[in-house]
Design an enzyme around this catalytic site. Structure first.
Site, PDB file in Angstrom:
ATOM      1  N   ARG A  39       0.620  -1.661   0.053  1.00  0.00           N
ATOM      2  CA  ARG A  39       0.024  -0.027   0.272  1.00  0.00           C
ATOM      3  C   ARG A  39       1.014   0.892  -0.504  1.00  0.00           C
ATOM      4  O   ARG A  39       1.904   1.102  -0.144  1.00  0.00           O
ATOM      5  CB  ARG A  39      -1.003   0.149   1.307  1.00  0.00           C
ATOM      6  CG  ARG A  39      -2.286  -1.204   1.167  1.00  0.00           C
ATOM      7  CD  ARG A  39      -2.584  -1.047   2.303  1.00  0.00           C
ATOM      8  NE  ARG A  39      -2.081  -1.432   3.220  1.00  0.00           N
ATOM      9  CZ  ARG A  39      -2.055  -0.102   4.644  1.00  0.00           C
ATOM     10  NH1 ARG A  39      -2.446   1.389   4.167  1.00  0.00           N
ATOM     11  NH2 ARG A  39      -0.926  -0.336   5.291  1.00  0.00           N
ATOM     12  N   LYS A  42      -9.003  -2.529   0.827  1.00  0.00           N
ATOM     13  CA  LYS A  42      -8.277  -1.707   1.800  1.00  0.00           C
ATOM     14  C   LYS A  42      -9.390   0.407   1.497  1.00  0.00           C
ATOM     15  O   LYS A  42      -9.874   0.394   2.568  1.00  0.00           O
ATOM     16  CB  LYS A  42      -6.535  -0.650   2.650  1.00  0.00           C
ATOM     17  CG  LYS A  42      -6.331  -2.776   3.245  1.00  0.00           C
ATOM     18  CD  LYS A  42      -6.533  -3.165   4.182  1.00  0.00           C
ATOM     19  CE  LYS A  42      -6.010  -4.291   4.632  1.00  0.00           C
ATOM     20  NZ  LYS A  42      -6.717  -5.027   5.496  1.00  0.00           N
ATOM     21  N   HIS A  47     -10.424  -4.569  12.221  1.00  0.00           N
ATOM     22  CA  HIS A  47      -9.676  -4.745  11.672  1.00  0.00           C
ATOM     23  C   HIS A  47      -9.040  -6.365  12.729  1.00  0.00           C
ATOM     24  O   HIS A  47      -8.272  -6.319  13.448  1.00  0.00           O
ATOM     25  CB  HIS A  47      -8.526  -4.263  11.586  1.00  0.00           C
ATOM     26  CG  HIS A  47      -7.193  -4.643  10.193  1.00  0.00           C
ATOM     27  ND1 HIS A  47      -6.131  -4.460  10.544  1.00  0.00           N
ATOM     28  CD2 HIS A  47      -7.709  -6.212   9.299  1.00  0.00           C
ATOM     29  CE1 HIS A  47      -5.160  -4.919   9.500  1.00  0.00           C
ATOM     30  NE2 HIS A  47      -5.711  -5.480   9.166  1.00  0.00           N
ATOM     31  N   SER A  52      -0.161  -6.864  10.791  1.00  0.00           N
ATOM     32  CA  SER A  52       0.725  -7.947  10.255  1.00  0.00           C
ATOM     33  C   SER A  52       1.869  -7.931  10.579  1.00  0.00           C
ATOM     34  O   SER A  52       2.785  -7.896  11.340  1.00  0.00           O
ATOM     35  CB  SER A  52       0.939  -7.292   9.105  1.00  0.00           C
ATOM     36  OG  SER A  52       1.855  -7.949   8.170  1.00  0.00           O
ATOM     37  N   LYS A  75      -2.323 -12.875  13.318  1.00  0.00           N
ATOM     38  CA  LYS A  75      -3.790 -13.092  12.838  1.00  0.00           C
ATOM     39  C   LYS A  75      -4.327 -14.279  12.197  1.00  0.00           C
ATOM     40  O   LYS A  75      -5.524 -15.314  12.368  1.00  0.00           O
ATOM     41  CB  LYS A  75      -4.258 -11.774  12.513  1.00  0.00           C
ATOM     42  CG  LYS A  75      -5.673 -11.446  12.146  1.00  0.00           C
ATOM     43  CD  LYS A  75      -5.707  -9.635  12.500  1.00  0.00           C
ATOM     44  CE  LYS A  75      -4.908  -9.219  11.100  1.00  0.00           C
ATOM     45  NZ  LYS A  75      -5.699  -9.194   9.678  1.00  0.00           N
ATOM     46  N   THR A  76      -3.908 -14.384  10.977  1.00  0.00           N
ATOM     47  CA  THR A  76      -4.354 -15.264   9.733  1.00  0.00           C
ATOM     48  C   THR A  76      -4.021 -16.845  10.264  1.00  0.00           C
ATOM     49  O   THR A  76      -4.965 -17.685  10.298  1.00  0.00           O
ATOM     50  CB  THR A  76      -3.701 -15.081   8.118  1.00  0.00           C
ATOM     51  OG1 THR A  76      -3.821 -13.689   7.917  1.00  0.00           O
ATOM     52  CG2 THR A  76      -4.044 -15.598   7.411  1.00  0.00           C
ATOM     53  N   ASP A 126      -9.904 -11.185   8.306  1.00  0.00           N
ATOM     54  CA  ASP A 126      -9.106  -9.668   8.057  1.00  0.00           C
ATOM     55  C   ASP A 126      -9.865  -8.584   8.844  1.00  0.00           C
ATOM     56  O   ASP A 126      -9.868  -7.315   9.227  1.00  0.00           O
ATOM     57  CB  ASP A 126      -8.796  -9.292   6.789  1.00  0.00           C
ATOM     58  CG  ASP A 126      -8.021  -8.016   6.739  1.00  0.00           C
ATOM     59  OD1 ASP A 126      -6.816  -8.428   7.633  1.00  0.00           O
ATOM     60  OD2 ASP A 126      -7.645  -7.483   6.105  1.00  0.00           O
ATOM     61  N   ARG A 146       1.885 -11.552  -1.782  1.00  0.00           N
ATOM     62  CA  ARG A 146       0.919 -12.385  -1.410  1.00  0.00           C
ATOM     63  C   ARG A 146      -0.064 -13.458  -2.269  1.00  0.00           C
ATOM     64  O   ARG A 146       0.075 -13.236  -3.018  1.00  0.00           O
ATOM     65  CB  ARG A 146      -0.143 -11.043  -1.695  1.00  0.00           C
ATOM     66  CG  ARG A 146       0.179  -9.901  -1.012  1.00  0.00           C
ATOM     67  CD  ARG A 146      -0.395  -9.834   0.655  1.00  0.00           C
ATOM     68  NE  ARG A 146       0.025  -8.740   1.859  1.00  0.00           N
ATOM     69  CZ  ARG A 146      -0.001  -8.846   2.860  1.00  0.00           C
ATOM     70  NH1 ARG A 146      -1.607  -8.922   3.801  1.00  0.00           N
ATOM     71  NH2 ARG A 146      -0.072  -7.853   4.126  1.00  0.00           N
TER      72      ARG A 146
END
Length: 519
Positions: free
Chosen positions: A61, A202, A221, A239, A243-244, A258, A324
């Site tokens: 980003r 996003k 988030h 990140s 989390k994932t 997410d 990604r």
């Protein structure tokens, strides 16, 4: 899906000002989009059938090139500053007209999708792309309507992505040639000068973070999963904190990885897919993400692969560490198909503590939960960025500052209200370093972290005894099944206890200085 082109021409002309287009491709099938991507050279097929795309100079980003239109209906509600940089309606309209003119005579890929799984909060989204592979990405990440629901008669939000159009900063009021403009009054995201597909995802997330609170929905988030009895757990985290990985639990069903909304009766996923980091991805440790990344229809960004065998080298960071994969959530086996779960019973706030001083898990009271939520702490480590030679604390309020249009305390208040009403237990989970700071200590073993998560969710930890951790005053369990007790109190795993106190006090001082923004 085939529609009469005259209908599409009228729709795009009247609603978006797009005229004299060469071809309009509406909701093409994935094989059709593959063919276009391969023909124009923007995509290449690799093992398993996924498509590889490269995003050029922008492999992530561009937060410094993101602007929000400042106008009377929103100006008092936005947290203006370096994250939500203001741009005038006149500048937006001027740049919008330039993009429209640029797109004349070109092929466009138009896709009608949804965002938000719960029918009461669902928003119709129309994505208009210059690139075919961006249209596949949007199809994977947003929610896919039944064909009977198409085309949208009412579009709630529009994304226009024109990667090859570049702004003129001296004239257009942007910082560089790249721009991500969010117009919340017109409900449009205008993107140009970047091929990074994540900007579309996003931008819609940021819009939902602004719009959903008006319906008493707390946007988050976080990832979310559900147990066999329907008990929901949330995982807030930046990140690299896990989390994932942690929400992809073989004994629980994934709601989403997410973005979620918490409404009165539960939570719902915003998306219809996952956008996972795949650097050093291995089938042995994350089989479902690995297999989903290789299947037909998935998009894998900026990875190196063998031109003959077409085998991906996930270990390579030749193009970026931010490699990604974008795949549909139903590529995974253990999911909640509706994307909707019950009221959360357990909340984890994840941090990667490179100082090695935070406990691997701590039970938080309401005040502590607000403190760590508003801080949104994790750490950068040596090698992740140029010039970083020592661990550096970094803060992203509410674990998602780049995507939050409203002030952090606004979202903190919503979380506090939801926590009080639900009675959810809140835990601070450190997935970072233990036994010393980065370079001396080791990363918390993933099996131990998983065991802590399981024990927190099933109530084992709450039923046990707690002690107070040094310096931070956090409540730490004294034991947990399948976890070395010396790990639970970080000081016990440090050889130099005085050095532990020094580093812990250093981090606490950073916390208190950062928190002055909110107190």
């Amino acid at each position: 899906m085939n529609l009469d082109n005259s209908f599409l021409e009228k729709e795009l002309s009247e609603k978006n000002g797009l005229k004299n287009l060469r071809n309009i491709f509406y909701n093409l099938s994935i094989p059709e989009l593959y063919e276009v991507s391969i023909k124009d050279g923007s995509g290449q097929i690799v093992e398993g059938g996924s498509i590889i795309a490269y995003t050029g100079a922008h492999t992530g980003r561009s937060p410094k090139d993101r602007f929000v239109v400042k106008e009377p209906t929103t100006e008092d509600k936005i947290d203006w500053g370096p994250i939500n940089q203001p741009i005038s309606p006149e500048a937006f309209n001027s740049l919008y007209d330039k993009v429209v003119n640029y797109l004349e005579g070109k092929d466009l890929f138009v896709r009608d999708l949804h965002v938000c799984a719960h029918p009461d909060h669902q928003t119709n989204v129309r994505v208009i792309n210059e690139y075919a592979w961006h249209n596949i990405f949007a199809n994977n990440l947003f929610r896919r309507p039944d064909e009977s629901e198409l085309p949208h008669s009412d579009v709630g939000f529009t994304v226009i992505s024109a990667p090859n159009f570049k702004a003129d900063p001296k004239i257009d009021g942007t910082r560089t040639e790249t721009f991500i403009l969010l117009n919340l009054q017109k409900r449009i995201a205008l993107i140009g000068g970047t091929e990074y597909a994540g900007e579309m995802k996003k931008s819609v997330f940021a819009a939902m973070n602004y719009l959903l609170p008006e319906k008493n929905v707390f946007p988050m988030h976080c990832s979310a999963n559900s147990g066999k009895d329907g008990d929901v757990a949330l995982f807030f985290g930046l990140s690299g904190t896990g989390k994932t990985t942690l929400s992809a639990d073989p004994d629980r069903d994934l709601i989403g990885d997410d973005e979620h909304g918490w409404f009165d009766d539960g939570v719902f996923n915003f998306e219809g897919g996952c956008y996972a980091k795949v650097i050093k991805l291995k089938r042995e440790t994350e089989p479902e993400i690995y297999d989903a990344s290789l299947r037909f229809g998935s998009i894998v960004e900026n990875v190196e692969f063998d031109s003959h065998t077409r085998k991906i080298n996930f270990d390579s960071d030749k193009y970026t560490e931010n490699t990604r994969s974008a795949y549909q959530i139903d590529s995974l086996s253990g999911i909640v198909p509706s994307g909707v779960g019950g009221v959360p019973k357990t909340i984890f706030m994840l941090t990667y503590d490179a100082f090695g001083v935070l406990p691997p898990i701590s039970k938080l009271n309401a005040d502590q939960a607000m403190y760590y939520f508003l801080l949104g702490y994790t750490a950068k480590v040596a090698g992740t960025e140029r010039g970083v030679s020592e661990p550096q604390a970094t803060f992203s309020s509410c674990f998602g500052a780049p995507f939050l249009p409203r002030p952090p305390k606004f979202y903190g208040k919503m979380l506090k209200e939801k926590m009080e009403k639900s009675g959810a237990k809140v835990w601070l989970l450190n997935t970072g370093i233990s036994g010393g700071p980065y370079g001396i200590g080791d990363r918390m073993p993933l099996p131990s972290t998983r065991a802590l998560v399981t024990a927190a969710i099933d109530g084992t930890l709450v039923k046990g005894e707690f002690t107070e951790a040094e310096v931070f005053g956090l409540k730490v369990p004294t034991k947990c099944p399948n976890v070395d007790s010396n790990l639970l109190r970080p000081i016990l795993s440090w050889d130099d206890k005085d050095y532990y106190h020094k580093k812990a006090k250093e981090l606490l001082d950073l916390f208190d200085e950062e928190y002055k923004k909110y107190s």
